[in-house]
Each structure stands twice: as C-alpha cells, then as structure tokens.
Design a protein around this motif. Sequence first.
Motif, PDB file in Angstrom:
ATOM      1  N   SER A 165     -65.432  61.886 -17.661  1.00  0.00           N
ATOM      2  CA  SER A 165     -65.163  60.542 -17.156  1.00  0.00           C
ATOM      3  C   SER A 165     -65.895  60.283 -15.847  1.00  0.00           C
ATOM      4  CB  SER A 165     -63.662  60.330 -16.970  1.00  0.00           C
ATOM      5  OG  SER A 165     -63.016  60.375 -18.213  1.00  0.00           O
ATOM      6  N   LEU A 166     -65.928  61.271 -14.977  1.00  0.00           N
ATOM      7  CA  LEU A 166     -66.649  61.108 -13.711  1.00  0.00           C
ATOM      8  C   LEU A 166     -68.152  60.962 -13.952  1.00  0.00           C
ATOM      9  CD1 LEU A 166     -64.683  63.572 -11.422  1.00  0.00           C
ATOM     10  CD2 LEU A 166     -64.583  61.069 -11.434  1.00  0.00           C
ATOM     11  N   LEU A 167     -68.665  61.669 -14.933  1.00  0.00           N
ATOM     12  CA  LEU A 167     -70.075  61.505 -15.296  1.00  0.00           C
ATOM     13  C   LEU A 167     -70.331  60.091 -15.808  1.00  0.00           C
ATOM     14  CD1 LEU A 167     -72.909  62.730 -15.750  1.00  0.00           C
ATOM     15  CD2 LEU A 167     -72.111  63.408 -18.024  1.00  0.00           C
ATOM     16  N   LEU A 168     -69.431  59.583 -16.638  1.00  0.00           N
ATOM     17  CA  LEU A 168     -69.553  58.204 -17.121  1.00  0.00           C
ATOM     18  C   LEU A 168     -69.499  57.203 -15.975  1.00  0.00           C
ATOM     19  CD1 LEU A 168     -67.367  58.360 -20.353  1.00  0.00           C
ATOM     20  CD2 LEU A 168     -69.841  58.077 -20.231  1.00  0.00           C
ATOM     21  N   VAL A 169     -68.627  57.444 -15.006  1.00  0.00           N
ATOM     22  CA  VAL A 169     -68.544  56.576 -13.825  1.00  0.00           C
ATOM     23  C   VAL A 169     -69.871  56.587 -13.079  1.00  0.00           C
ATOM     24  CG1 VAL A 169     -67.486  56.358 -11.532  1.00  0.00           C
ATOM     25  CG2 VAL A 169     -66.040  56.634 -13.548  1.00  0.00           C
ATOM     26  N   ILE A 226     -72.442  54.567 -15.041  1.00  0.00           N
ATOM     27  CA  ILE A 226     -72.173  53.130 -14.911  1.00  0.00           C
ATOM     28  C   ILE A 226     -72.581  52.655 -13.518  1.00  0.00           C
ATOM     29  CG2 ILE A 226     -70.357  51.370 -14.865  1.00  0.00           C
ATOM     30  CD1 ILE A 226     -68.898  53.147 -16.995  1.00  0.00           C
ATOM     31  N   ALA A 227     -72.295  53.449 -12.502  1.00  0.00           N
ATOM     32  CA  ALA A 227     -72.683  53.087 -11.134  1.00  0.00           C
ATOM     33  C   ALA A 227     -74.201  52.989 -11.003  1.00  0.00           C
ATOM     34  CB  ALA A 227     -72.128  54.091 -10.142  1.00  0.00           C
ATOM     35  N   ALA A 228     -74.918  53.926 -11.621  1.00  0.00           N
ATOM     36  CA  ALA A 228     -76.375  53.883 -11.577  1.00  0.00           C
ATOM     37  C   ALA A 228     -76.883  52.619 -12.279  1.00  0.00           C
ATOM     38  CB  ALA A 228     -76.958  55.131 -12.223  1.00  0.00           C
ATOM     39  N   ALA A 229     -76.307  52.299 -13.420  1.00  0.00           N
ATOM     40  CA  ALA A 229     -76.696  51.080 -14.125  1.00  0.00           C
ATOM     41  C   ALA A 229     -76.343  49.844 -13.308  1.00  0.00           C
ATOM     42  CB  ALA A 229     -76.023  51.024 -15.494  1.00  0.00           C
ATOM     43  N   ASP A 230     -75.221  49.901 -12.610  1.00  0.00           N
ATOM     44  CA  ASP A 230     -74.788  48.794 -11.756  1.00  0.00           C
ATOM     45  C   ASP A 230     -75.788  48.562 -10.625  1.00  0.00           C
ATOM     46  OD1 ASP A 230     -72.981  46.772 -11.511  1.00  0.00           O
ATOM     47  OD2 ASP A 230     -71.379  47.993 -10.653  1.00  0.00           O
ATOM     48  N   VAL A 231     -76.256  49.638 -10.012  1.00  0.00           N
ATOM     49  CA  VAL A 231     -77.252  49.524  -8.937  1.00  0.00           C
ATOM     50  C   VAL A 231     -78.566  48.991  -9.504  1.00  0.00           C
ATOM     51  CG1 VAL A 231     -78.683  50.849  -7.332  1.00  0.00           C
ATOM     52  CG2 VAL A 231     -76.220  51.278  -7.461  1.00  0.00           C
ATOM     53  N   TYR A 232     -78.950  49.500 -10.654  1.00  0.00           N
ATOM     54  CA  TYR A 232     -80.220  49.111 -11.265  1.00  0.00           C
ATOM     55  C   TYR A 232     -80.225  47.629 -11.653  1.00  0.00           C
ATOM     56  CZ  TYR A 232     -84.125  48.943 -14.522  1.00  0.00           C
ATOM     57  OH  TYR A 232     -85.279  48.605 -15.161  1.00  0.00           O
ATOM     58  N   THR A 233     -79.129  47.132 -12.209  1.00  0.00           N
ATOM     59  CA  THR A 233     -79.076  45.734 -12.648  1.00  0.00           C
ATOM     60  C   THR A 233     -78.844  44.770 -11.501  1.00  0.00           C
ATOM     61  OG1 THR A 233     -76.713  45.899 -13.144  1.00  0.00           O
ATOM     62  CG2 THR A 233     -78.266  46.327 -14.950  1.00  0.00           C
ATOM     63  N   GLY A 234     -78.373  45.266 -10.368  1.00  0.00           N
ATOM     64  CA  GLY A 234     -78.149  44.395  -9.220  1.00  0.00           C
ATOM     65  C   GLY A 234     -76.826  43.665  -9.297  1.00  0.00           C
ATOM     66  N   TYR A 235     -76.635  42.805  -8.321  1.00  0.00           N
ATOM     67  CA  TYR A 235     -75.358  42.130  -8.166  1.00  0.00           C
ATOM     68  C   TYR A 235     -75.148  41.018  -9.183  1.00  0.00           C
ATOM     69  CZ  TYR A 235     -71.354  40.071  -5.899  1.00  0.00           C
ATOM     70  OH  TYR A 235     -70.097  39.605  -5.633  1.00  0.00           O
ATOM     71  N   LEU A 272     -67.038  47.856 -17.244  1.00  0.00           N
ATOM     72  CA  LEU A 272     -67.365  49.087 -17.980  1.00  0.00           C
ATOM     73  C   LEU A 272     -66.631  50.308 -17.417  1.00  0.00           C
ATOM     74  CD1 LEU A 272     -71.204  48.638 -18.548  1.00  0.00           C
ATOM     75  CD2 LEU A 272     -69.319  48.119 -20.102  1.00  0.00           C
ATOM     76  N   TYR A 273     -66.210  50.236 -16.162  1.00  0.00           N
ATOM     77  CA  TYR A 273     -65.470  51.359 -15.573  1.00  0.00           C
ATOM     78  C   TYR A 273     -64.126  51.575 -16.270  1.00  0.00           C
ATOM     79  CZ  TYR A 273     -68.773  51.401 -11.665  1.00  0.00           C
ATOM     80  OH  TYR A 273     -69.901  51.490 -10.895  1.00  0.00           O
ATOM     81  N   THR A 313     -64.815  53.254  -5.495  1.00  0.00           N
ATOM     82  CA  THR A 313     -65.594  53.779  -4.365  1.00  0.00           C
ATOM     83  C   THR A 313     -67.089  53.769  -4.676  1.00  0.00           C
ATOM     84  OG1 THR A 313     -63.723  55.170  -3.734  1.00  0.00           O
ATOM     85  CG2 THR A 313     -65.875  55.747  -2.818  1.00  0.00           C
ATOM     86  N   THR A 314     -67.464  54.188  -5.872  1.00  0.00           N
ATOM     87  CA  THR A 314     -68.884  54.159  -6.236  1.00  0.00           C
ATOM     88  C   THR A 314     -69.389  52.723  -6.330  1.00  0.00           C
ATOM     89  OG1 THR A 314     -68.396  54.293  -8.598  1.00  0.00           O
ATOM     90  CG2 THR A 314     -68.843  56.363  -7.456  1.00  0.00           C
ATOM     91  N   TRP A 315     -68.570  51.840  -6.832  1.00  0.00           N
ATOM     92  CA  TRP A 315     -68.947  50.423  -6.887  1.00  0.00           C
ATOM     93  C   TRP A 315     -69.152  49.883  -5.484  1.00  0.00           C
ATOM     94  CZ3 TRP A 315     -66.653  46.187  -4.737  1.00  0.00           C
ATOM     95  CH2 TRP A 315     -67.137  44.931  -5.139  1.00  0.00           C
ATOM     96  N   LEU A 316     -68.238  50.207  -4.580  1.00  0.00           N
ATOM     97  CA  LEU A 316     -68.310  49.722  -3.201  1.00  0.00           C
ATOM     98  C   LEU A 316     -69.554  50.259  -2.497  1.00  0.00           C
ATOM     99  CD1 LEU A 316     -66.889  48.148  -0.947  1.00  0.00           C
ATOM    100  CD2 LEU A 316     -65.656  50.235  -0.381  1.00  0.00           C
TER     101      LEU A 316
END
Length: 168
Positions: free
Chosen positions: A18-22, A25-34, A41-42, A67-70
């Motif tokens: 689950s932490l790997l999935l988080v 998702i965080a990496a994809a979130d950074v890549y796609t931007g705001y 997806l979390y 926290t990773t999202w923030l």
Amino acid sequence: PVSFPFTPSRTVLVVPVSLLLVALIAAADVYTGYEIRLSILYLGPIALTTWFAGRPAGAVVAVVAVTTWLISFLSEHLYSHVIYLYWEAAILVSTYVLFVLLLSRLKQALAHSDDRFAKVVDSMDAMVFVEDAQSRQIVFANPRYRERFRDTGDRPAVILPSIDGEVR
C-alpha cells in the motif's frame, strides 16, 4: 462463521504494498501537476490496508497519503496563502480517516452478520448444510446435520440443479 482476523503476517505484506502504491500515486500526482487531481486514487491503498490489516494500519496509510500529497504541492505555491493548502490537507486527511472508520465498521458489521446467520441456522431443528457448487465440499453444516451424518460419512440425497443446469 466467517471471521476476519487481524494478523501480523497480513500487515507485513499489505502495508508495504500500500505504501508503494501511495508513492506511485504521489509520483503521478507530481507529474500531472495541480490541474489533474489524483487524490481520489489514494483511497485504493487506504482501502486495501484497512480491509486486510485493520483500522490502525489504514489510518497510518491515510496520513502518509496526505503527507505525500502535501509535500508534492507544497513547493508549487498554488494558493494565494499557504493556509489554504493546509486547510485542503486537513479536509483530505479528515475524509480519508472517515473512510477508514466507515470501511472498518462495514467489515465488522459483515463479520457480525455472518455470526448471526450461523447462530440462527445452528438453532434450527432442521438439518442444514451449505455446499460449494464446484467442489461439492460441505462448507457449513449445523449441529443437527453433523449429529446425523458425522459417523457415517453419508450425505443426504439432494436433487438440486447445479450452476450449469445439470441435476445431481
């Protein structure tokens, strides 16, 4: 009755996945931007952890997800004031923790309903059993059925259509 035990071996496997999935998702979130919000997806890894590892582990994954999202959006300064970013993070963590609480309560209610079903069937005077359709293994039998068929190994003659329509 079906039970859903909290076992350390499940936690050892489910939480890191689950932490790997988080992290993914965080990496994809950074890549796609705001502009493309992936925060929903979390809920996948949070649900996986809550269901298989329990409420405390699910809450930990929820907090890690927020926290990773923030952290991923902290450096972008998208809001007119940083307090709005923290407000959104607080709303997000509240939503995720509420999701964890509801999902764990649902799992608990499911386990209790199975227990109630077993108690009702166990108290019946009639012989009751449940058979797996494919293997024909008896997966549940009430005490009355077990008393009658425990020593002989016999089974009652049952004529029921199977899944494919064949009568057995």
